[in-house]
Design a protein around this motif. Sequence first.
Motif, mmCIF file in Angstrom:
data_model
loop_
_atom_site.group_PDB
_atom_site.id
_atom_site.type_symbol
_atom_site.label_atom_id
_atom_site.label_comp_id
_atom_site.label_asym_id
_atom_site.label_seq_id
_atom_site.Cartn_x
_atom_site.Cartn_y
_atom_site.Cartn_z
ATOM 1 N N HIS A 63 0.890 -1.256 0.061
ATOM 2 C CA HIS A 63 0.038 -0.115 -0.207
ATOM 3 C C HIS A 63 0.818 1.298 -0.001
ATOM 4 C CE1 HIS A 63 -4.053 -1.366 0.332
ATOM 5 N NE2 HIS A 63 -3.734 -2.376 1.134
ATOM 6 N N GLU A 64 2.297 1.219 -0.185
ATOM 7 C CA GLU A 64 3.115 2.404 -0.231
ATOM 8 C C GLU A 64 2.847 2.732 -1.916
ATOM 9 O OE1 GLU A 64 4.435 3.552 2.263
ATOM 10 O OE2 GLU A 64 4.988 1.857 3.674
ATOM 11 N N PHE A 65 3.077 4.160 -1.822
ATOM 12 C CA PHE A 65 2.891 4.837 -3.037
ATOM 13 C C PHE A 65 4.387 5.566 -3.522
ATOM 14 C CE2 PHE A 65 -1.815 5.434 -2.476
ATOM 15 C CZ PHE A 65 -1.906 4.068 -3.252
ATOM 16 N N ILE A 66 4.909 5.953 -4.581
ATOM 17 C CA ILE A 66 5.951 6.302 -5.065
ATOM 18 C C ILE A 66 6.116 7.675 -4.578
ATOM 19 C CG2 ILE A 66 6.878 4.503 -6.769
ATOM 20 C CD1 ILE A 66 5.600 6.438 -8.638
ATOM 21 N N ASP A 67 5.063 8.360 -4.337
ATOM 22 C CA ASP A 67 5.162 9.879 -3.830
ATOM 23 C C ASP A 67 5.026 10.120 -2.532
ATOM 24 O OD1 ASP A 67 2.495 9.163 -3.441
ATOM 25 O OD2 ASP A 67 1.634 10.780 -4.417
ATOM 26 N N GLY A 68 5.055 8.841 -1.716
ATOM 27 C CA GLY A 68 5.201 8.972 -0.311
ATOM 28 C C GLY A 68 3.942 9.100 0.570
ATOM 29 N N SER A 69 2.888 8.930 -0.282
ATOM 30 C CA SER A 69 1.459 9.161 0.293
ATOM 31 C C SER A 69 0.703 7.655 1.017
ATOM 32 C CB SER A 69 0.473 9.922 -0.646
ATOM 33 O OG SER A 69 0.181 9.047 -1.838
ATOM 34 N N LEU A 76 7.008 5.301 2.712
ATOM 35 C CA LEU A 76 7.956 5.177 1.979
ATOM 36 C C LEU A 76 7.839 5.835 0.482
ATOM 37 C CD1 LEU A 76 9.104 1.737 2.744
ATOM 38 C CD2 LEU A 76 9.912 3.559 3.721
ATOM 39 N N LYS A 77 9.064 6.071 -0.165
ATOM 40 C CA LYS A 77 8.663 6.732 -1.652
ATOM 41 C C LYS A 77 9.709 6.325 -2.599
ATOM 42 C CE LYS A 77 8.747 11.062 -0.326
ATOM 43 N NZ LYS A 77 8.869 12.363 -0.784
ATOM 44 N N GLY A 78 9.672 6.582 -3.851
ATOM 45 C CA GLY A 78 10.591 6.140 -4.785
ATOM 46 C C GLY A 78 11.423 5.011 -4.791
ATOM 47 N N GLU A 79 12.787 5.308 -4.704
ATOM 48 C CA GLU A 79 13.587 4.282 -4.853
ATOM 49 C C GLU A 79 13.611 3.342 -3.591
ATOM 50 O OE1 GLU A 79 17.369 6.117 -5.444
ATOM 51 O OE2 GLU A 79 16.965 6.756 -7.464
ATOM 52 N N GLN A 80 12.921 3.789 -2.642
ATOM 53 C CA GLN A 80 12.766 2.827 -1.157
ATOM 54 C C GLN A 80 11.888 1.831 -1.543
ATOM 55 O OE1 GLN A 80 11.614 6.354 1.341
ATOM 56 N NE2 GLN A 80 12.953 5.657 2.812
ATOM 57 N N LYS A 130 -5.355 7.699 -14.960
ATOM 58 C CA LYS A 130 -5.457 9.075 -15.015
ATOM 59 C C LYS A 130 -5.105 9.438 -13.573
ATOM 60 C CE LYS A 130 -8.996 9.157 -18.481
ATOM 61 N NZ LYS A 130 -10.498 9.331 -18.762
ATOM 62 N N GLN A 131 -5.576 8.750 -12.517
ATOM 63 C CA GLN A 131 -5.533 9.320 -11.108
ATOM 64 C C GLN A 131 -4.357 8.883 -10.444
ATOM 65 O OE1 GLN A 131 -7.859 11.537 -10.414
ATOM 66 N NE2 GLN A 131 -8.873 11.182 -11.923
ATOM 67 N N TYR A 132 -3.507 8.106 -10.925
ATOM 68 C CA TYR A 132 -2.235 7.682 -10.097
ATOM 69 C C TYR A 132 -1.046 7.749 -10.799
ATOM 70 C CZ TYR A 132 -5.560 5.020 -6.967
ATOM 71 O OH TYR A 132 -6.383 4.546 -6.031
ATOM 72 N N LYS A 133 -0.799 8.804 -11.560
ATOM 73 C CA LYS A 133 0.487 9.024 -12.211
ATOM 74 C C LYS A 133 1.526 9.380 -11.061
ATOM 75 C CE LYS A 133 -1.872 10.964 -16.445
ATOM 76 N NZ LYS A 133 -1.292 9.921 -17.357
ATOM 77 N N THR A 134 1.198 9.965 -10.121
ATOM 78 C CA THR A 134 2.340 10.151 -9.168
ATOM 79 C C THR A 134 2.642 9.131 -7.896
ATOM 80 O OG1 THR A 134 0.926 11.557 -7.720
ATOM 81 C CG2 THR A 134 1.973 12.585 -9.524
ATOM 82 N N LYS A 135 1.518 8.248 -8.262
ATOM 83 C CA LYS A 135 1.633 7.104 -7.117
ATOM 84 C C LYS A 135 1.911 5.900 -7.341
ATOM 85 C CE LYS A 135 -2.485 9.406 -4.675
ATOM 86 N NZ LYS A 135 -1.868 9.358 -3.467
#
Length: 420
Positions: free
Chosen positions: A259-265, A271-275, A313-318
């Motif tokens: 349930h982690e997203f790459i934007d940290g939300s 966690l985010k990105g490379e984590q 459409k809604q998860y481009k940053t996640k």
Amino acid sequence: MKKSSKVSVQQLQLGNFVRLPVAWKDHPFLFSSFSIKQTAQIELIKNLGIEYVIVDLERSETPPLSTADISTSSPSTHAELHELKAHMDHYKAEQIDVQKKLRRDLQKTEQNFTRSIAMMRGVIAKLRNRPLNAVNEAKELIHSVVEELLTSDNLVLHLMGDAKQDEGIYYHSLNVAILAMLLAKEMEWDRSEIEIIGLSALFHDVGKLKIPPQILKKASPWTTPERNLVKQHPIFTIELLKLADNFPTAALPPILHHHEFIDGSGYPKGLKGEQLDKMVQLLAVVNEYDSLCYPTSQGKARMPYAALGYLYKQYKTKLNQEYIGKMIKMLGIYPPGSVVELSSGQYAMVMSVNLEKLLCPKILVYDALVPKEQAPIIDLEVEGLRIVRCLPPAALPEKVHEYLNPRERVSYYFGGVGRR
């Protein structure tokens, strides 16, 4: 203007959309309702021994001929018509055989799916008291699925039956596992990685068993304490799996972080990105998609095509956009379970998608004059039809809904044709 009209067969012309007033078995056409594309079809209709047909004026490209414009000439000879009818009868019989085979394939796949659900049920039941046995059985299940996944040609993704009441966790877990392994294969991961992501997916939600059912099934919004408790389920899963020292350590991070997203939300650690490694990111994509199609009582189910569009459409940053794009390509524009309207105006439901021919799914077509158990399951490419739009099941007329029986919750499983 009337929607349909009773018209003499002598008034028919190209572009008329007709409904034949005879039993499906008593004519050579694959459907009882269709658009007239060639003159010979008119001659065949005339040779059925009927005086009238019903013409759907809204679906027709041209109106029927007026009585003054009726032509007395016959463009086809008796021999030509006999040959065409024989060809169409043969084709119709062939399609009936094809449909019978597809139904047998679907039945076999459904049996495999049901068997896997039963195994999944047994695995979860044993997790607390016999964790080593539970993990070994899960490994066997994943191994057998991956074996078929990697050795079958012409993989076909099939629509399965609805989940039984109170068994949502089994269906969701197996569904996520199947889609995650398919996606991992599409990403050209090696076999060991595909098995690891399959095992992670199979167990990713078992921690929810430690949450009171009345919270999970609650129709009204969760309170903040309830939401926080639900967000602990990945940690609860890890705690359960610590009872089994034969569970692969590589399969734990995707479970903890799905349930982690790459934007940290995301949660539980933000966690985010490379984590987040590739397995975590892939499982997050598949889990989010299946949760949109297959939500808890807190959400409203989306049709597969709508869920894919929403995800894109809604998860481009996640979420990992490469994985989302690959999954859209894998499932096709119209994934199994999609309710569609065809260029002929007919309603249909997508039953299966050949992963090598995504634009040509097998679809179950509604035809009021064809018995439900003999409903045509057709290949769009072969029949020269196309999908005009997708529809929510609620938009179907009641008799069409009953005939097509769209699933409230969509589950997938796959079968293959031939072996390498």
